[in-house]
Structure formats: C-alpha cells, structure tokens
Design a protein around this motif. Structure first.
Motif, PDB file in Angstrom:
ATOM      1  N   HIS A  68       6.712  -3.253  12.461  1.00 62.59           N
ATOM      2  CA  HIS A  68       6.916  -4.642  12.038  1.00 62.59           C
ATOM      3  C   HIS A  68       5.571  -5.243  11.664  1.00 62.59           C
ATOM      4  N   ILE A  69       5.525  -5.858  10.481  1.00 62.50           N
ATOM      5  CA  ILE A  69       4.313  -6.500   9.989  1.00 62.50           C
ATOM      6  C   ILE A  69       4.601  -7.991   9.776  1.00 62.50           C
ATOM      7  N   HIS A  70       3.652  -8.840  10.159  1.00 62.87           N
ATOM      8  CA  HIS A  70       3.718 -10.262   9.812  1.00 62.87           C
ATOM      9  C   HIS A  70       3.019 -10.463   8.471  1.00 62.87           C
ATOM     10  N   TYR A  71       3.634 -11.193   7.561  1.00 62.59           N
ATOM     11  CA  TYR A  71       2.974 -11.526   6.300  1.00 62.59           C
ATOM     12  C   TYR A  71       1.650 -12.236   6.554  1.00 62.59           C
ATOM     13  N   GLU A  72       1.623 -13.057   7.583  1.00 69.55           N
ATOM     14  CA  GLU A  72       0.414 -13.819   7.899  1.00 69.55           C
ATOM     15  C   GLU A  72      -0.772 -12.930   8.234  1.00 69.55           C
ATOM     16  N   ASP A  73      -0.504 -11.677   8.604  1.00 66.04           N
ATOM     17  CA  ASP A  73      -1.602 -10.782   8.950  1.00 66.04           C
ATOM     18  C   ASP A  73      -2.500 -10.488   7.754  1.00 66.04           C
ATOM     19  N   PHE A  74      -1.983 -10.616   6.522  1.00 67.25           N
ATOM     20  CA  PHE A  74      -2.847 -10.477   5.349  1.00 67.25           C
ATOM     21  C   PHE A  74      -3.981 -11.499   5.403  1.00 67.25           C
ATOM     22  N   TYR A  75      -3.682 -12.686   5.908  1.00 65.19           N
ATOM     23  CA  TYR A  75      -4.646 -13.771   5.957  1.00 65.19           C
ATOM     24  C   TYR A  75      -5.296 -13.892   7.332  1.00 65.19           C
ATOM     25  N   TRP A  76      -4.521 -13.536   8.356  1.00 66.38           N
ATOM     26  CA  TRP A  76      -4.906 -13.838   9.733  1.00 66.38           C
ATOM     27  C   TRP A  76      -5.780 -12.753  10.333  1.00 66.38           C
ATOM     28  N   ARG A  77      -5.296 -11.527  10.275  1.00 67.40           N
ATOM     29  CA  ARG A  77      -6.023 -10.427  10.909  1.00 67.40           C
ATOM     30  C   ARG A  77      -6.762  -9.557   9.893  1.00 67.40           C
ATOM     31  N   GLY A  78      -6.378  -9.624   8.633  1.00 69.64           N
ATOM     32  CA  GLY A  78      -7.147  -8.963   7.587  1.00 69.64           C
ATOM     33  C   GLY A  78      -6.700  -7.547   7.292  1.00 69.64           C
ATOM     34  N   PHE A  79      -7.292  -6.990   6.239  1.00 73.45           N
ATOM     35  CA  PHE A  79      -6.851  -5.693   5.733  1.00 73.45           C
ATOM     36  C   PHE A  79      -7.195  -4.534   6.655  1.00 73.45           C
ATOM     37  N   GLU A  80      -8.319  -4.617   7.345  1.00 71.95           N
ATOM     38  CA  GLU A  80      -8.661  -3.510   8.234  1.00 71.95           C
ATOM     39  C   GLU A  80      -7.626  -3.378   9.343  1.00 71.95           C
ATOM     40  N   TYR A  81      -7.186  -4.516   9.886  1.00 71.98           N
ATOM     41  CA  TYR A  81      -6.131  -4.491  10.896  1.00 71.98           C
ATOM     42  C   TYR A  81      -4.845  -3.904  10.320  1.00 71.98           C
ATOM     43  N   LEU A  82      -4.443  -4.377   9.134  1.00 78.72           N
ATOM     44  CA  LEU A  82      -3.207  -3.897   8.517  1.00 78.72           C
ATOM     45  C   LEU A  82      -3.271  -2.402   8.238  1.00 78.72           C
ATOM     46  N   LYS A  83      -4.386  -1.949   7.721  1.00 79.27           N
ATOM     47  CA  LYS A  83      -4.504  -0.529   7.404  1.00 79.27           C
ATOM     48  C   LYS A  83      -4.457   0.322   8.664  1.00 79.27           C
ATOM     49  N   ARG A  84      -5.120  -0.129   9.727  1.00 81.23           N
ATOM     50  CA  ARG A  84      -5.061   0.617  10.991  1.00 81.23           C
ATOM     51  C   ARG A  84      -3.625   0.702  11.491  1.00 81.23           C
ATOM     52  N   LYS A  85      -2.913  -0.417  11.410  1.00 79.66           N
ATOM     53  CA  LYS A  85      -1.540  -0.439  11.910  1.00 79.66           C
ATOM     54  C   LYS A  85      -0.636   0.460  11.075  1.00 79.66           C
ATOM     55  N   LEU A  86      -0.772   0.398   9.754  1.00 87.15           N
ATOM     56  CA  LEU A  86       0.074   1.208   8.875  1.00 87.15           C
ATOM     57  C   LEU A  86      -0.240   2.694   9.021  1.00 87.15           C
ATOM     58  N   LEU A  87      -1.509   3.040   9.108  1.00 96.57           N
ATOM     59  CA  LEU A  87      -1.885   4.451   9.240  1.00 96.57           C
ATOM     60  C   LEU A  87      -1.522   4.995  10.617  1.00 96.57           C
ATOM     61  N   SER A  88      -1.538   4.134  11.623  1.00 97.95           N
ATOM     62  CA  SER A  88      -1.082   4.555  12.945  1.00 97.95           C
ATOM     63  C   SER A  88       0.421   4.799  12.939  1.00 97.95           C
ATOM     64  N   TYR A  89       1.149   3.958  12.213  1.00 94.35           N
ATOM     65  CA  TYR A  89       2.604   4.103  12.112  1.00 94.35           C
ATOM     66  C   TYR A  89       2.986   5.327  11.293  1.00 94.35           C
ATOM     67  N   MET A  90       2.315   5.540  10.165  1.00 96.55           N
ATOM     68  CA  MET A  90       2.667   6.640   9.267  1.00 96.55           C
ATOM     69  C   MET A  90       1.387   7.359   8.850  1.00 96.55           C
ATOM     70  N   PRO A  91       0.876   8.287   9.687  1.00 87.91           N
ATOM     71  CA  PRO A  91      -0.397   8.949   9.392  1.00 87.91           C
ATOM     72  C   PRO A  91      -0.416   9.681   8.050  1.00 87.91           C
ATOM     73  N   CYS A  92       0.753  10.130   7.570  1.00 86.55           N
ATOM     74  CA  CYS A  92       0.768  10.887   6.312  1.00 86.55           C
ATOM     75  C   CYS A  92       0.456  10.015   5.100  1.00 86.55           C
ATOM     76  N   LEU A  93       0.319   8.686   5.286  1.00 84.82           N
ATOM     77  CA  LEU A  93      -0.177   7.857   4.186  1.00 84.82           C
ATOM     78  C   LEU A  93      -1.574   8.303   3.767  1.00 84.82           C
ATOM     79  N   GLY A  94      -2.349   8.772   4.724  1.00 84.65           N
ATOM     80  CA  GLY A  94      -3.677   9.300   4.417  1.00 84.65           C
ATOM     81  C   GLY A  94      -4.725   8.224   4.279  1.00 84.65           C
TER      82      GLY A  94
END
Length: 285
Positions: free
Chosen positions: A212-238
């Motif tokens: 689950h992602i909050h849209y606000e995280d683009f502004y609130w926590r930033g891209f490094e946070y989002l990328k860590r979360k997405l890559l942790s969820y789906m490592p095959c994204l690379g």
C-alpha cells in the motif's frame, strides 16, 4: 497575512466538503493527520529476484481510484527495465480497461462492471505489453478497483499469480475541483473505499502479494523512501528512476503527466502545501 489567508482557505474548503459530501465523507477528511502519519497496511512481498532469473512472469495490478495519483506511481514503476506496460495500445494513461472496451469485451458504460474472463483479458493484453520479454506485466486501471477479487481468484486458478499495489490519496491532499468539481468521483467515494478495503482484506486473507502506497508519500517522504518500499515489495523491479519521462503515447508533451514523475511532483502546487495547517510533517524514515 499569508497565514490568515491559508487558515481561511483551509476551513472554507473543509466547509465545502461538509456541505457537498455530507458527514460520512467528511469523516475521511477530518482523519487526514492519521492518514499521513500511518505506514498503511502491511506489505506482503513478491518472492522474486532482480531481473527474474527464474524466468517466471509476474502480473502487477495498480489498484487506485480516479485522480488519486495512479499515473504517477505507474510512471515510476514503468521506469524499471523489467516492467512491461500497455502504452503501445494507445489508450489513455496506458489503461487496460480501454483495451477491453476497444475489443468489444466491455461496453464503455460498463467499465465499472465485471468482465467475462481475466485469463482471456491477459491474452489480449499480451498483444500490447512492451517490452514483450519483461518479466513484470503491469496494468493500471481505476476500474479494477471493483474487480480485485475476480482478478485474484481467476488468475490464480490458471497458475498466473497476480500481485497488487494499492494506492490511496487523502481528501485533505486534493484540490477543490477534484473534491467537488468536474473531476469529482461519479460514485460515492466512501463506497469505492469500501470496495477497495474488501478487496484488500480478501487478498491479504488469501496470501497474495500486496503493498500500500500513500499518494502523499511522493511529497511527504520522497522518492528514496518510495523506491525502497517498492523494491522491498517487488525486488525483481531491479531499479527505478523518477527522472525518466513517461512514455504514454496519447499524452502531448505539454501534458504535465507526460513529464518525469519527479518533475511532475516538483511542479504541482501541492508541493507548496506540505507545511500548511492541515499537512503537518510526518516522520521520514
């Protein structure tokens, strides 16, 4: 002063929500602080390695309501070299539902209704997923919000395990035109959220991969946070690159959603609202 004007605007905007949406929808707005501060539901990661060395295919469905940032998260995920999107079909924002409409599987007015077969829908999508050899096949269609359980059960039954990314956006973080105007949801927002929650509870209870992602995280926590979360969820994204322009073929270059998601976030007026009265900073990981 600017502070007084901002305070007046925030309370005026909240009053409009109360008058238009009624108490039930206003409760969502009044709980916005909890929305920002929460991490969201737990993540159930996809079992895969970067580049998918086992040769398997993953099917990723972005589940989000209209005008809640689904194109932004699609843009970021599409920057992975291991992800195929449906942009070659020429549908708006690369959405699979319009492929089904164009093929006669659904009537346009029935896009919020169930489809006859999800395995057959994927066969149709295979004509358009590019790059065709990518190991993650992605669809982002707001209309899938009411089809979560069908997607999950029908694809698992034929050995095509789907994964789900839920994206939500707080009413506190939307412009008045999105809450009340031309872009306001045609279906009661609380009803949509109930359907999304029902689908989420089903996929969690039945051991599907989900985050689950909050849209606000683009502004609130930033891209490094989002990328860590997405890559942790789906490592095959690379890897993910927020500076890469979107490839949606129907969008003109001047369309702000055709920009790299980083440039889109930096250019939107919402970027300047993060320290407003209703948007107190959250703890950054």
């Amino acid at each position: 002063s600017g502070w007084v004007v901002l305070q007046y605007f925030n309370y005026y905007s909240l009053l409009l929500i109360l008058l238009h949406c009624g108490y039930r929808n206003a409760k969502v707005t009044l709980s916005c602080d909890n929305h920002f501060l929460s991490e969201g539901p737990p993540t159930v990661p996809v079992s895969c390695q970067p580049g998918c060395p086992d040769g398997s295919t993953r099917y990723l469905f972005i589940i989000a309501d209209e005008h809640t940032g689904s194109t932004a998260i699609e843009n970021l995920i599409a920057s992975s070299p291991n992800v195929a999107n449906l942009c070659s079909a020429g549908t708006f924002a690369c959405e699979g539902t319009d492929i089904l409409v164009n093929a006669g599987v659904l009537r346009k007015e029935d896009r919020w209704k169930a489809i006859p077969s999800w395995p057959k829908a994927l066969e149709l999508f295979e004509r358009y997923w590019e790059p065709s050899d990518a190991c993650i096949k992605m669809d982002k269609s707001p209309y899938n919000l009411v089809k979560i359980i069908d997607i999950a059960t029908e694809l698992r039954a034929v050995g095509k395990e789907p994964s789900f990314l839920f994206l939500t956006r707080s009413p506190c973080f939307q412009s008045t035109r999105h809450r009340l105007g031309k872009f306001a949801p045609k279906m009661d927002r609380m009803e949509r959220m109930k359907m999304m929650r029902k689908g989420y509870e089903y996929v969690i209870a039945n051991n599907y991969s989900v985050t689950h992602i909050h849209y606000e995280d683009f502004y609130w926590r930033g891209f490094e946070y989002l990328k860590r979360k997405l890559l942790s969820y789906m490592p095959c994204l690379g890897s993910l690159d927020e500076s890469r322009p979107f490839t949606e073929v129907r969008m003109k270059p001047e369309n702000k959603r055709a920009r790299a998601v980083r440039d889109f976030v930096e250019s939107t007026p919402l970027r300047q609202t993060r320290d407003s009265l209703l948007l107190r900073p959250a703890q950054v990981d």
